[in-house]
Design an enzyme around this catalytic site. Structure first.
Site, PDB file in Angstrom:
ATOM      1  N   TRP A 166       0.815  -1.221   0.000  1.00 42.59           N
ATOM      2  CA  TRP A 166       0.000   0.000   0.000  1.00 42.59           C
ATOM      3  C   TRP A 166       0.844   1.266   0.000  1.00 42.59           C
ATOM      4  O   TRP A 166       1.855   1.335   0.721  1.00 42.59           O
ATOM      5  CB  TRP A 166      -0.841  -0.012   1.272  1.00 42.59           C
ATOM      6  CG  TRP A 166      -1.455   1.294   1.648  1.00 42.59           C
ATOM      7  CD1 TRP A 166      -0.879   2.285   2.395  1.00 42.59           C
ATOM      8  CD2 TRP A 166      -2.774   1.756   1.311  1.00 42.59           C
ATOM      9  NE1 TRP A 166      -1.767   3.332   2.535  1.00 42.59           N
ATOM     10  CE2 TRP A 166      -2.937   3.028   1.886  1.00 42.59           C
ATOM     11  CE3 TRP A 166      -3.847   1.211   0.583  1.00 42.59           C
ATOM     12  CZ2 TRP A 166      -4.118   3.763   1.756  1.00 42.59           C
ATOM     13  CZ3 TRP A 166      -5.016   1.947   0.454  1.00 42.59           C
ATOM     14  CH2 TRP A 166      -5.142   3.212   1.045  1.00 42.59           C
TER      15      TRP A 166
ATOM     16  N   ASP B 110       0.186   9.128   0.845  1.00 39.20           N
ATOM     17  CA  ASP B 110       0.771  10.441   0.500  1.00 39.20           C
ATOM     18  C   ASP B 110       2.200  10.415  -0.050  1.00 39.20           C
ATOM     19  O   ASP B 110       3.051   9.715   0.494  1.00 39.20           O
ATOM     20  CB  ASP B 110       0.871  11.335   1.743  1.00 39.20           C
ATOM     21  CG  ASP B 110      -0.362  11.340   2.580  1.00 39.20           C
ATOM     22  OD1 ASP B 110      -1.374  10.744   2.198  1.00 39.20           O
ATOM     23  OD2 ASP B 110      -0.310  11.944   3.672  1.00 39.20           O
TER      24      ASP B 110
ATOM     25  N   GLN C  12       4.161   7.339   1.845  1.00 36.06           N
ATOM     26  CA  GLN C  12       3.609   6.569   2.952  1.00 36.06           C
ATOM     27  C   GLN C  12       3.434   5.135   2.453  1.00 36.06           C
ATOM     28  O   GLN C  12       2.789   4.904   1.422  1.00 36.06           O
ATOM     29  CB  GLN C  12       2.258   7.160   3.378  1.00 36.06           C
ATOM     30  CG  GLN C  12       2.383   8.529   4.014  1.00 36.06           C
ATOM     31  CD  GLN C  12       2.869   8.404   5.449  1.00 36.06           C
ATOM     32  OE1 GLN C  12       2.099   8.120   6.359  1.00 36.06           O
ATOM     33  NE2 GLN C  12       4.168   8.607   5.653  1.00 36.06           N
TER      34      GLN C  12
ATOM     35  N   PHE D 206       4.583   8.906   9.871  1.00 35.34           N
ATOM     36  CA  PHE D 206       3.562   9.604   9.085  1.00 35.34           C
ATOM     37  C   PHE D 206       4.225  10.627   8.144  1.00 35.34           C
ATOM     38  O   PHE D 206       5.441  10.780   8.132  1.00 35.34           O
ATOM     39  CB  PHE D 206       2.559  10.294  10.028  1.00 35.34           C
ATOM     40  CG  PHE D 206       1.403   9.405  10.442  1.00 35.34           C
ATOM     41  CD1 PHE D 206       1.499   8.022  10.401  1.00 35.34           C
ATOM     42  CD2 PHE D 206       0.210   9.959  10.885  1.00 35.34           C
ATOM     43  CE1 PHE D 206       0.423   7.208  10.778  1.00 35.34           C
ATOM     44  CE2 PHE D 206      -0.870   9.169  11.266  1.00 35.34           C
ATOM     45  CZ  PHE D 206      -0.767   7.788  11.211  1.00 35.34           C
ATOM     46  N   SER D 207       3.392  11.371   7.434  1.00 34.95           N
ATOM     47  CA  SER D 207       3.896  12.226   6.354  1.00 34.95           C
ATOM     48  C   SER D 207       4.838  13.330   6.825  1.00 34.95           C
ATOM     49  O   SER D 207       4.786  13.766   7.979  1.00 34.95           O
ATOM     50  CB  SER D 207       2.724  12.851   5.602  1.00 34.95           C
ATOM     51  OG  SER D 207       2.141  11.866   4.799  1.00 34.95           O
TER      52      SER D 207
ATOM     53  N   ARG E 193       0.341  17.192  12.465  1.00 33.32           N
ATOM     54  CA  ARG E 193       1.168  16.331  11.608  1.00 33.32           C
ATOM     55  C   ARG E 193       1.508  16.945  10.246  1.00 33.32           C
ATOM     56  O   ARG E 193       0.985  17.960   9.855  1.00 33.32           O
ATOM     57  CB  ARG E 193       0.447  15.003  11.388  1.00 33.32           C
ATOM     58  CG  ARG E 193      -0.955  15.109  10.784  1.00 33.32           C
ATOM     59  CD  ARG E 193      -1.543  13.712  10.618  1.00 33.32           C
ATOM     60  NE  ARG E 193      -2.897  13.745  10.118  1.00 33.32           N
ATOM     61  CZ  ARG E 193      -3.992  13.756  10.888  1.00 33.32           C
ATOM     62  NH1 ARG E 193      -3.894  13.733  12.212  1.00 33.32           N
ATOM     63  NH2 ARG E 193      -5.188  13.791  10.335  1.00 33.32           N
TER      64      ARG E 193
ATOM     65  N   GLU F 243      -4.745  18.683   6.571  1.00 31.99           N
ATOM     66  CA  GLU F 243      -3.612  17.771   6.447  1.00 31.99           C
ATOM     67  C   GLU F 243      -2.638  18.284   5.385  1.00 31.99           C
ATOM     68  O   GLU F 243      -2.992  19.074   4.506  1.00 31.99           O
ATOM     69  CB  GLU F 243      -4.113  16.371   6.039  1.00 31.99           C
ATOM     70  CG  GLU F 243      -5.022  15.729   7.073  1.00 31.99           C
ATOM     71  CD  GLU F 243      -5.323  14.261   6.782  1.00 31.99           C
ATOM     72  OE1 GLU F 243      -5.197  13.439   7.695  1.00 31.99           O
ATOM     73  OE2 GLU F 243      -5.710  13.939   5.641  1.00 31.99           O
TER      74      GLU F 243
ATOM     75  N   TRP G 189      -9.223   8.476   0.076  1.00 38.27           N
ATOM     76  CA  TRP G 189      -9.670   7.750   1.262  1.00 38.27           C
ATOM     77  C   TRP G 189     -11.134   7.356   1.100  1.00 38.27           C
ATOM     78  O   TRP G 189     -11.900   8.061   0.433  1.00 38.27           O
ATOM     79  CB  TRP G 189      -9.537   8.619   2.524  1.00 38.27           C
ATOM     80  CG  TRP G 189      -8.121   8.905   2.892  1.00 38.27           C
ATOM     81  CD1 TRP G 189      -7.520  10.128   2.875  1.00 38.27           C
ATOM     82  CD2 TRP G 189      -7.133   7.977   3.326  1.00 38.27           C
ATOM     83  NE1 TRP G 189      -6.212  10.009   3.259  1.00 38.27           N
ATOM     84  CE2 TRP G 189      -5.951   8.699   3.549  1.00 38.27           C
ATOM     85  CE3 TRP G 189      -7.122   6.593   3.546  1.00 38.27           C
ATOM     86  CZ2 TRP G 189      -4.765   8.106   3.984  1.00 38.27           C
ATOM     87  CZ3 TRP G 189      -5.948   5.994   3.976  1.00 38.27           C
ATOM     88  CH2 TRP G 189      -4.796   6.739   4.196  1.00 38.27           C
TER      89      TRP G 189
HETATM   90  C1  FRU Z   1      -3.094  12.137   4.689  1.00 39.92           C
HETATM   91  C2  FRU Z   1      -2.674  11.483   6.004  1.00 39.92           C
HETATM   92  C3  FRU Z   1      -1.675  12.364   6.717  1.00 39.92           C
HETATM   93  C4  FRU Z   1      -0.940  11.385   7.583  1.00 39.92           C
HETATM   94  C5  FRU Z   1      -0.865  10.192   6.685  1.00 39.92           C
HETATM   95  C6  FRU Z   1      -0.862   8.871   7.397  1.00 39.92           C
HETATM   96  O1  FRU Z   1      -3.533  11.245   3.725  1.00 39.92           O
HETATM   97  O2  FRU Z   1      -3.796  11.225   6.792  1.00 39.92           O
HETATM   98  O3  FRU Z   1      -2.260  13.423   7.436  1.00 39.92           O
HETATM   99  O4  FRU Z   1       0.331  11.847   7.956  1.00 39.92           O
HETATM  100  O5  FRU Z   1      -1.970  10.263   5.801  1.00 39.92           O
HETATM  101  O6  FRU Z   1      -0.602   7.816   6.530  1.00 39.92           O
END
Ligand code: FRU
Length: 487
Positions: A58, A61, A77, A116-117, A178, A233, A316
């Site tokens: 998978w 971002d 990610q 995370f990102s 984040r 985000e 999403w």
């Molecule tokens: C955006 C997000 C970010 C986070 C990441 C986690 O798609 O939700 O805010 O860092 O994906 O995978």
């Protein structure tokens, strides 16, 4: 006795690694072996030829888009062990030209934190990743988010900083904190971080540091008034042609009257900013960056005065049909951003044309079509005083999609059937043609000079068939495209 000594030795190595914050290289080696094995099992039917996807598993971002030692680095990610979201790693690709990409070894492994990102900057000769550590805990909120650093001197092997976190979450703030996007201006580093106010409104926080380690909070660059979502985000903030652009991916934006609610959207606010007052004054309200079904969490980098953007080529809360095939998710083509009046234009990078193979130039009469293998590019020119309808499908069936121009309403739409339509008005500022990119399960439509762009995942079976369903003939130049991502 020998095994006790081995055990002691191993725990000493683990202790030293922990002290230095070093990720275990052997754990990454093991993951890379797993990836190579699993890759052989992937069903190739929807696999992309010139868009970045994960070698297996998978992705979401794009992260860490940067230029290091003359090459473009792009991270994402990544969850290698399944085709759904899971504990986040950072996958990594590198390119000389933003078109041809190679996978490198996985850059970050989750340890106490999910990675995370975040973004990447170059400090002297070091490539520095700044990312969000998402740590699940038992307290009421269930998790904490803080900002971590990791360093590399070869652009491939990363050491996490032992003094992490460098930015704890704001006192009395929400744990949603984040996706740092970091850059240098003058003597200081700056970062913008996506956040949520205590009363559930999206916001972007600006910080400053002399050295990437000590950060001070400066201000918020913007905040939802309630209609613009509960969480912002993946912010990005940059200067373009004398203006400042705040790029963001809000969750929970209220739809326009009669419009469709979409949980996640990516767009931008254009304004002015100065590094003395840190005040960002919006001049143009939030506008969407890409009108397709599948575009999110975009991030930029710049080189030689040009600003490039890439987005996650998925969404999403929807199905990802390739996930039964051993992979899920992709990144869009890299696009150059230009400011034109009140808007951003997006165009594929110049070198994208290097993938063109043979070309044909035809007048496509009503109900005639052109066929491609898995990949293709088309330039389509029609009379905008009349409607245009293109129908695309697989030459062995599969999903259908219609691209339409309504000459009365001046609306362009991408229709995947069953009411799954995205649309927007288009007023050409120059060229009136459409440039369409097809990969095995992606469609990108660039209208005119890039004033309107749609990115949508589509799943045809076999190669593509494109029919002219307009009443008027269309001028079509079509190219086969070669592969720019390894199998
Ligand atoms: C955006 C997000 C970010 C986070 C990441 C986690 O798609 O939700 O805010 O860092 O994906 O995978």
């Amino acid at each position: 006795m020998a095994s006790l000594r081995l055990l002691l030795l191993l725990s000493l190595v683990a202790f030293i690694n922990a002290k230095l914050g070093r990720q275990s290289e052997s754990a990454i080696d093991e993951l890379e072996r797993y990836i190579q094995e699993k890759k052989a099992e992937i069903n190739q039917r929807y696999r992309l030829h010139y868009h970045v996807s994960a070698p297996v598993g998978w992705i979401n971002d794009p992260n860490g888009f940067s230029v290091y030692k003359g090459e473009y680095h792009l991270f994402y990610q990544f969850y290698p062990y399944d085709t759904v979201w899971g504990p986040m790693h950072w996958g990594h690709v590198v390119s000389p030209d933003l078109v041809n990409w190679q996978w490198l070894r996985t850059a970050l492994l989750p340890e106490e934190e999910y990675c995370f990102s975040g973004s990447a900057v170059v400090d002297n000769d070091t490539l520095v990743l700044m990312y969000t550590a998402h740590i699940e805990d038992e307290d009421e909120e269930g998790f904490d988010q803080t900002q971590y650093l990791a360093f590399s001197d070869d652009g491939e092997r990363f050491t996490k900083y032992e003094g992490n976190p460098v930015i704890p979450r704001p006192e009395n703030g929400s744990p949603h904190f984040r996706d740092p996007k970091t850059w240098k201006h003058g003597d200081y580093w700056y970062t913008v971080i996506g956040a949520r106010t205590i009363d559930d409104r999206g916001t972007v926080l600006l910080y400053r540091s002399p050295d990437l380690f000590d950060w001070e909070f400066l201000t918020d660059l913007g905040e939802s008034d309630g209609t613009m979502g509960f969480m912002w985000e993946c912010p990005d903030f940059f200067e373009l042609a004398g203006k400042y652009v705040l790029l963001l991916s809000p969750e929970g934006v209220e739809p326009p009257p009669g419009g469709l609610y979409r949980s996640h959207i990516t767009g931008y606010i254009i304004g002015s900013f100065n590094y003395t007052t840190y005040e960002f004054i919006p001049e143009v309200e939030f506008q969407e960056l890409d009108y397709g079904h599948d575009f999110y969490a975009a991030q930029t980098t710049d080189r030689d005065g040009k600003r490039y953007v890439v987005g996650w080529f998925n969404m999403w809360g929807v199905d990802h049909p390739e996930n039964v095939d051993g992979w899920a998710g992709a990144l869009t083509l890299i696009r150059e951003l230009q400011l034109y009046g009140n808007r951003l234009l997006m165009k594929p990078v110049d070198d994208q044309v290097t993938l063109r193979q043979g070309s044909i130039n035809v007048t496509l009469q009503t109900n005639y079509g052109v066929s491609f293998d898995a990949t293709g590019e088309m330039i389509v020119e029609g009379d905008l005083d009349q409607d245009i309808v293109l129908e695309l499908t697989g030459n062995a069936g599969g999903q259908q999609v219609w691209l339409r121009w309504n000459s009365v309403t001046k609306i362009v739409s991408v229709d995947r059937g069953n009411g799954d339509v995205r649309q927007v008005d288009w007023t050409p500022i120059g060229s009136t043609s459409w440039r369409i990119f097809l990969d095995a399960s992606t469609l990108e439509l660039f209208c005119g000079e890039g004033e309107v762009v749609f990115s949508s995942r589509v799943y045809p079976d076999g190669g593509w068939l494109v029919f002219n369903r307009s009443v008027q003939p269309l001028q079509v130049t079509a190219f086969l495209l070669s592969r720019s991502i390894p199998v």
